[in-house]
Scaffold this motif. Structure first.
Motif, PDB file in Angstrom:
ATOM      1  N   ALA A 157      56.048   8.259  68.448  1.00 39.07           N
ATOM      2  CA  ALA A 157      55.281   8.055  69.674  1.00 39.07           C
ATOM      3  C   ALA A 157      55.703   9.048  70.749  1.00 39.07           C
ATOM      4  CB  ALA A 157      55.480   6.622  70.176  1.00 39.07           C
ATOM      5  N   GLU A 158      56.991   9.316  70.848  1.00 43.55           N
ATOM      6  CA  GLU A 158      57.491  10.230  71.869  1.00 43.55           C
ATOM      7  C   GLU A 158      57.022  11.660  71.615  1.00 43.55           C
ATOM      8  OE1 GLU A 158      61.681   9.873  71.752  1.00 43.55           O
ATOM      9  OE2 GLU A 158      61.747   7.861  72.645  1.00 43.55           O
ATOM     10  N   GLN A 159      56.885  12.029  70.338  1.00 42.88           N
ATOM     11  CA  GLN A 159      56.549  13.406  69.988  1.00 42.88           C
ATOM     12  C   GLN A 159      55.046  13.671  69.968  1.00 42.88           C
ATOM     13  OE1 GLN A 159      59.012  15.674  69.724  1.00 42.88           O
ATOM     14  NE2 GLN A 159      60.311  13.940  70.300  1.00 42.88           N
ATOM     15  N   ASN A 160      54.262  12.628  70.239  1.00 43.33           N
ATOM     16  CA  ASN A 160      52.804  12.784  70.295  1.00 43.33           C
ATOM     17  C   ASN A 160      52.266  13.429  69.015  1.00 43.33           C
ATOM     18  OD1 ASN A 160      50.268  12.544  71.498  1.00 43.33           O
ATOM     19  ND2 ASN A 160      50.378  14.633  72.356  1.00 43.33           N
ATOM     20  N   ILE A 161      52.592  12.820  67.887  1.00 39.32           N
ATOM     21  CA  ILE A 161      52.161  13.388  66.616  1.00 39.32           C
ATOM     22  C   ILE A 161      50.726  12.975  66.298  1.00 39.32           C
ATOM     23  CG2 ILE A 161      54.544  13.327  65.766  1.00 39.32           C
ATOM     24  CD1 ILE A 161      53.666  10.974  63.992  1.00 39.32           C
ATOM     25  N   ASP A 162      50.224  13.508  65.197  1.00 37.96           N
ATOM     26  CA  ASP A 162      48.857  13.223  64.742  1.00 37.96           C
ATOM     27  C   ASP A 162      48.645  11.710  64.675  1.00 37.96           C
ATOM     28  OD1 ASP A 162      46.645  12.660  63.003  1.00 37.96           O
ATOM     29  OD2 ASP A 162      46.793  14.707  62.225  1.00 37.96           O
ATOM     30  N   PRO A 163      47.562  11.195  65.316  1.00 31.97           N
ATOM     31  CA  PRO A 163      47.309   9.746  65.322  1.00 31.97           C
ATOM     32  C   PRO A 163      47.203   9.144  63.923  1.00 31.97           C
ATOM     33  CG  PRO A 163      45.943  10.822  66.965  1.00 31.97           C
ATOM     34  CD  PRO A 163      46.603  11.913  66.176  1.00 31.97           C
ATOM     35  N   LEU A 164      46.627   9.878  62.970  1.00 30.30           N
ATOM     36  CA  LEU A 164      46.505   9.349  61.609  1.00 30.30           C
ATOM     37  C   LEU A 164      47.889   9.103  60.992  1.00 30.30           C
ATOM     38  CD1 LEU A 164      43.583  11.533  60.193  1.00 30.30           C
ATOM     39  CD2 LEU A 164      43.526   9.100  60.805  1.00 30.30           C
TER      40      LEU A 164
ATOM     41  N   SER B   4      49.002  12.638  55.473  1.00 26.52           N
ATOM     42  CA  SER B   4      49.726  13.846  55.069  1.00 26.52           C
ATOM     43  C   SER B   4      49.976  14.690  56.310  1.00 26.52           C
ATOM     44  CB  SER B   4      48.920  14.650  54.043  1.00 26.52           C
ATOM     45  OG  SER B   4      47.689  15.074  54.609  1.00 26.52           O
ATOM     46  N   GLY B   5      50.970  15.561  56.192  1.00 27.27           N
ATOM     47  CA  GLY B   5      51.291  16.450  57.307  1.00 27.27           C
ATOM     48  C   GLY B   5      51.271  17.884  56.856  1.00 27.27           C
TER      49      GLY B   5
ATOM     50  N   SER C 291      55.764  20.733  59.173  1.00 26.12           N
ATOM     51  CA  SER C 291      55.499  20.038  60.435  1.00 26.12           C
ATOM     52  C   SER C 291      56.398  18.818  60.592  1.00 26.12           C
ATOM     53  CB  SER C 291      54.038  19.588  60.484  1.00 26.12           C
ATOM     54  OG  SER C 291      53.804  18.573  59.498  1.00 26.12           O
ATOM     55  N   LEU C 292      56.461  18.317  61.826  1.00 25.24           N
ATOM     56  CA  LEU C 292      57.204  17.091  62.095  1.00 25.24           C
ATOM     57  C   LEU C 292      56.564  15.921  61.358  1.00 25.24           C
ATOM     58  CD1 LEU C 292      59.328  15.429  63.615  1.00 25.24           C
ATOM     59  CD2 LEU C 292      57.757  15.339  65.567  1.00 25.24           C
ATOM     60  N   GLU C 293      55.223  15.902  61.307  1.00 24.08           N
ATOM     61  CA  GLU C 293      54.538  14.823  60.604  1.00 24.08           C
ATOM     62  C   GLU C 293      54.987  14.741  59.146  1.00 24.08           C
ATOM     63  OE1 GLU C 293      51.723  15.946  63.964  1.00 24.08           O
ATOM     64  OE2 GLU C 293      53.063  16.972  62.568  1.00 24.08           O
ATOM     65  N   GLU C 294      55.096  15.874  58.502  1.00 21.39           N
ATOM     66  CA  GLU C 294      55.519  15.895  57.098  1.00 21.39           C
ATOM     67  C   GLU C 294      56.927  15.320  56.973  1.00 21.39           C
ATOM     68  OE1 GLU C 294      55.360  19.218  53.616  1.00 21.39           O
ATOM     69  OE2 GLU C 294      56.658  19.696  55.327  1.00 21.39           O
ATOM     70  N   ALA C 295      57.817  15.712  57.885  1.00 19.44           N
ATOM     71  CA  ALA C 295      59.200  15.240  57.827  1.00 19.44           C
ATOM     72  C   ALA C 295      59.284  13.733  58.053  1.00 19.44           C
ATOM     73  CB  ALA C 295      60.044  15.976  58.864  1.00 19.44           C
ATOM     74  N   LEU C 296      58.472  13.215  59.011  1.00 26.89           N
ATOM     75  CA  LEU C 296      58.514  11.775  59.279  1.00 26.89           C
ATOM     76  C   LEU C 296      57.957  10.963  58.112  1.00 26.89           C
ATOM     77  CD1 LEU C 296      57.527  11.622  63.055  1.00 26.89           C
ATOM     78  CD2 LEU C 296      59.784  11.222  62.035  1.00 26.89           C
ATOM     79  N   LEU C 297      56.953  11.497  57.429  1.00 29.24           N
ATOM     80  CA  LEU C 297      56.427  10.812  56.246  1.00 29.24           C
ATOM     81  C   LEU C 297      57.462  10.808  55.120  1.00 29.24           C
ATOM     82  CD1 LEU C 297      52.756  12.153  56.340  1.00 29.24           C
ATOM     83  CD2 LEU C 297      53.454   9.764  56.579  1.00 29.24           C
ATOM     84  N   TRP C 298      58.136  11.956  54.917  1.00 37.29           N
ATOM     85  CA  TRP C 298      59.216  11.994  53.928  1.00 37.29           C
ATOM     86  C   TRP C 298      60.294  10.962  54.274  1.00 37.29           C
ATOM     87  CZ3 TRP C 298      59.911  18.035  54.055  1.00 37.29           C
ATOM     88  CH2 TRP C 298      59.007  18.625  53.155  1.00 37.29           C
ATOM     89  N   ARG C 299      60.628  10.969  55.560  1.00 36.66           N
ATOM     90  CA  ARG C 299      61.712  10.076  56.016  1.00 36.66           C
ATOM     91  C   ARG C 299      61.356   8.619  55.741  1.00 36.66           C
ATOM     92  NH1 ARG C 299      63.648   7.642  61.081  1.00 36.66           N
ATOM     93  NH2 ARG C 299      65.908   7.964  61.229  1.00 36.66           N
ATOM     94  N   THR C 300      60.128   8.244  56.074  1.00 38.62           N
ATOM     95  CA  THR C 300      59.714   6.856  55.889  1.00 38.62           C
ATOM     96  C   THR C 300      59.625   6.504  54.414  1.00 38.62           C
ATOM     97  OG1 THR C 300      58.463   7.032  57.951  1.00 38.62           O
ATOM     98  CG2 THR C 300      57.994   5.139  56.552  1.00 38.62           C
ATOM     99  N   ARG C 301      59.112   7.431  53.594  1.00 34.83           N
ATOM    100  CA  ARG C 301      59.099   7.194  52.147  1.00 34.83           C
ATOM    101  C   ARG C 301      60.529   7.053  51.609  1.00 34.83           C
ATOM    102  NH1 ARG C 301      54.795  11.231  52.276  1.00 34.83           N
ATOM    103  NH2 ARG C 301      52.805  10.240  51.724  1.00 34.83           N
ATOM    104  N   GLY C 302      61.441   7.849  52.172  1.00 31.75           N
ATOM    105  CA  GLY C 302      62.833   7.770  51.740  1.00 31.75           C
ATOM    106  C   GLY C 302      63.439   6.406  52.013  1.00 31.75           C
ATOM    107  N   TYR C 303      63.185   5.868  53.202  1.00 30.72           N
ATOM    108  CA  TYR C 303      63.754   4.562  53.529  1.00 30.72           C
ATOM    109  C   TYR C 303      63.053   3.436  52.776  1.00 30.72           C
ATOM    110  CZ  TYR C 303      66.558   6.930  56.956  1.00 30.72           C
ATOM    111  OH  TYR C 303      67.469   7.766  57.547  1.00 30.72           O
ATOM    112  N   LEU C 304      61.798   3.639  52.453  1.00 32.58           N
ATOM    113  CA  LEU C 304      61.104   2.666  51.616  1.00 32.58           C
ATOM    114  C   LEU C 304      61.725   2.648  50.211  1.00 32.58           C
ATOM    115  CD1 LEU C 304      58.819   0.647  51.139  1.00 32.58           C
ATOM    116  CD2 LEU C 304      57.305   2.588  50.624  1.00 32.58           C
ATOM    117  N   ALA C 305      62.000   3.841  49.660  1.00 37.52           N
ATOM    118  CA  ALA C 305      62.646   3.918  48.343  1.00 37.52           C
ATOM    119  C   ALA C 305      64.037   3.274  48.393  1.00 37.52           C
ATOM    120  CB  ALA C 305      62.753   5.380  47.905  1.00 37.52           C
TER     121      ALA C 305
END
Length: 367
Positions: A19-26, A54-55, A59-73
């Motif tokens: 939210a702070e980084q104003n990333i892609d809404p999707l 997808s990001g 991009s930051l979006e790509e990193a945040l998706l990886w990060r969230t998938r990582g914590y889900l795993a």
């Protein structure tokens, strides 16, 4: 439970940071939906939400998706996959310093759980210079060194932590005692053991451990004084515990210290005399080449028991001191008590041969 708390906190961190980084809404909605599903325990729905977004590469979006998938795993117990994804996040260079540190620590936790000790060290070693107040960082480093069989390398880290944190948990002090003892640094181990005793002055095992360390360092007098001090406090050791302290000297190839300790226990009334313990005392004196003391023990044992083995041991000790007549007399007692004749004959022949050599030397010198 700790892992789940960490994971929940990281989900919240991801959303707040996004939210702070104003990333892609999707991407933001995907992260939010995945968090909601994960809270409800619906990991399938969480993955579905993440797969729908997808990001751009790098991009930051790509990193945040990886990060969230990582914590889900990680939440699903798929630690290998979690490590792979979080490594990608860490290498992306898109996170701020605070989140980058969080990824480093969590990668260390994951690698430690998978016993990937070299990677734990490579992740955390650059951090430990500033980790005086970060107990978990030091704990993980210590565990990694232990896992690699290099516990001695963890000693400076543990010592620094304890010195900076006087109220550190007992487990830190116990670690310092154990590793210093394993490294034969008995004086250092004793110092930490004394600190444990200041916290638990009525812990019988703590006093026994201190006495054992002093015995291993060859200071039977200190060990005996420690046992006596514990008794004066009203603490009591079992006979088997005291027996083990004596055996410890033998195992450490310190028979003289073991003999002095056992004799001191008898004199102080800490350990009752028994036939077996007196035999042990005689053997310890013998191993320490204190044949006169050993002979005295076996002389008394043989007179009381009439045992052929005791008489034979006494004979050997007397003959080793060139006390020929005393040795031959002990051999006669051994033979009458039923000692093996071949052994008696062998010792008698040796003694008579040595006596003959001495007589010849005496005659030669007199002439």
């Amino acid at each position: 439970m700790h892992r789940l708390i960490v994971l929940m906190a990281l989900w919240v961190t991801s959303i707040a940071y996004a939210a702070e980084q104003n990333i892609d809404p999707l991407v933001f909605r995907a992260l939010d939906a995945a968090q909601t599903a994960q809270k409800q325990g619906d990991y399938t729905a969480a993955r579905r939400a993440l797969d729908a977004a997808s990001g751009q590469p790098g991009s930051l979006e790509e990193a945040l998706l990886w990060r969230t998938r990582g914590y889900l795993a990680w939440a699903e117990g798929q630690n290998g996959q979690a490590i792979e994804l979080l490594e990608k996040v860490r290498k992306s260079g898109t996170l701020d310093a605070e989140l980058q540190m969080a990824e480093t620590l969590n990668l260390a936790r994951l690698n430690l759980s998978e016993q990937r000790y070299p990677r734990v060290l490579s992740l955390l070693t650059p951090l430990h210079a500033d980790a005086d107040t970060h107990e978990e960082v030091l704990q993980m480093l210590v565990q990694a060194y232990q896992g690699l069989g290099q516990s001695v390398k963890a000693l400076p880290l543990a010592e620094r932590y304890v010195q900076a944190n006087p109220q550190a948990a007992d487990s830190w002090l116990q670690f310092l005692v154990a590793i210093n003892a394993d490294a034969k640094r008995y004086l250092a181990a004793e110092r930490w053991q004394r600190q444990l005793l200041t916290r638990q002055p009525n812990n019988v095992q703590g006093w026994r451990q201190l006495a054992a360390l002093q015995q291993l360092s060859g200071r039977h007098d200190k060990s005996l004084a420690t046992l006596r001090a514990a008794y004066q406090k009203g603490l009591r050791f079992s006979e088997s515990e005291l027996d083990r302290l004596v055996l410890l000297a033998g195992a450490a190839e310190q028979p003289w210290q073991g003999a002095k300790l056992l004799a001191g226990m008898f004199e102080q009334g800490l350990l009752p005399r028994t036939h077996m313990r007196e035999e042990q005392l005689g053997l310890l004196w013998w191993q320490a080449r204190e044949r006169q003391q050993a002979a005295q023990i076996y002389r008394e044992l043989a007179a009381r028991s009439g045992n052929a083995k005791h008489w034979l041991h006494l004979a050997q000790l007397e003959l080793e001191q060139a006390r020929w007549q005393a040795g031959l007399e002990a051999l006669r007692h051994a033979e009458r008590a039923g000692a093996e004749r071949s052994k008696v004959r062998a010792w008698r022949n040796w003694a008579e041969s040595e006596m003959s050599v001495e007589r010849e030397k005496h005659v030669a010198s007199a002439g």
